[in-house]
Design an enzyme around this catalytic site. Structure first.
Site, PDB file in Angstrom:
ATOM      1  CB  CYS A 193       3.720   7.054  30.714  1.00  0.00           C
ATOM      2  SG  CYS A 193       5.039   8.097  31.379  1.00  0.00           S
ATOM      3  CE1 TYR A 194      -2.308  10.680  29.575  1.00  0.00           C
ATOM      4  CE2 TYR A 194      -1.690   9.180  31.343  1.00  0.00           C
ATOM      5  CZ  TYR A 194      -2.627   9.646  30.431  1.00  0.00           C
ATOM      6  OH  TYR A 194      -3.863   9.061  30.378  1.00  0.00           O
TER       7      TYR A 194
END
EC number: 2.8.1.1
Length: 109
Positions: free
Chosen positions: A68-69
């Site tokens: 993810c981020y």
């Protein structure tokens, strides 16, 4: 009942796995625009529409790495995927942001 769990994976370890060409499934759960702007080598985008295909086609025996981020949302996704029968599931600590900071030349677009 035993709950399915995931493991944390650090960026240097994943880098080593990629260098060794270790068989695995890499999925990126960021939004489509962010994914299109850059992602880890060999990573596929995973969203609500592509989950059924992943569940149908991906080997439950290969390691599954969720990106993810920053390594936060991937933990929830990794826990859910572990519950779907994947045997070895990882959440990438630091996420794509940290990967890009360490390896800017190793980002696919």
């Amino acid at each position: 009942m035993i709950s399915a769990t995931f493991q944390h994976l650090d960026i240097p370890t994943l880098d080593g796995w990629l260098a060794d060409q270790r068989a695995m499934t890499l999925v990126d759960i960021r939004d489509p625009a962010s994914y299109a702007m850059g992602h880890l080598p060999g990573c596929r985008h995973l969203d609500n529409e592509s989950v059924p295909t992943l569940l149908e086609q991906a080997s439950r025996e290969l390691p599954l790495v969720v990106v993810c981020y920053h390594g936060n949302s991937s933990q929830q996704a990794a826990a859910w995927l572990a519950g779907q029968g994947f045997k070895e599931v990882y959440s990438l600590d630091g996420g794509f942001t940290e990967w890009q900071n360490r390896y800017p030349d190793r980002v696919e677009r």
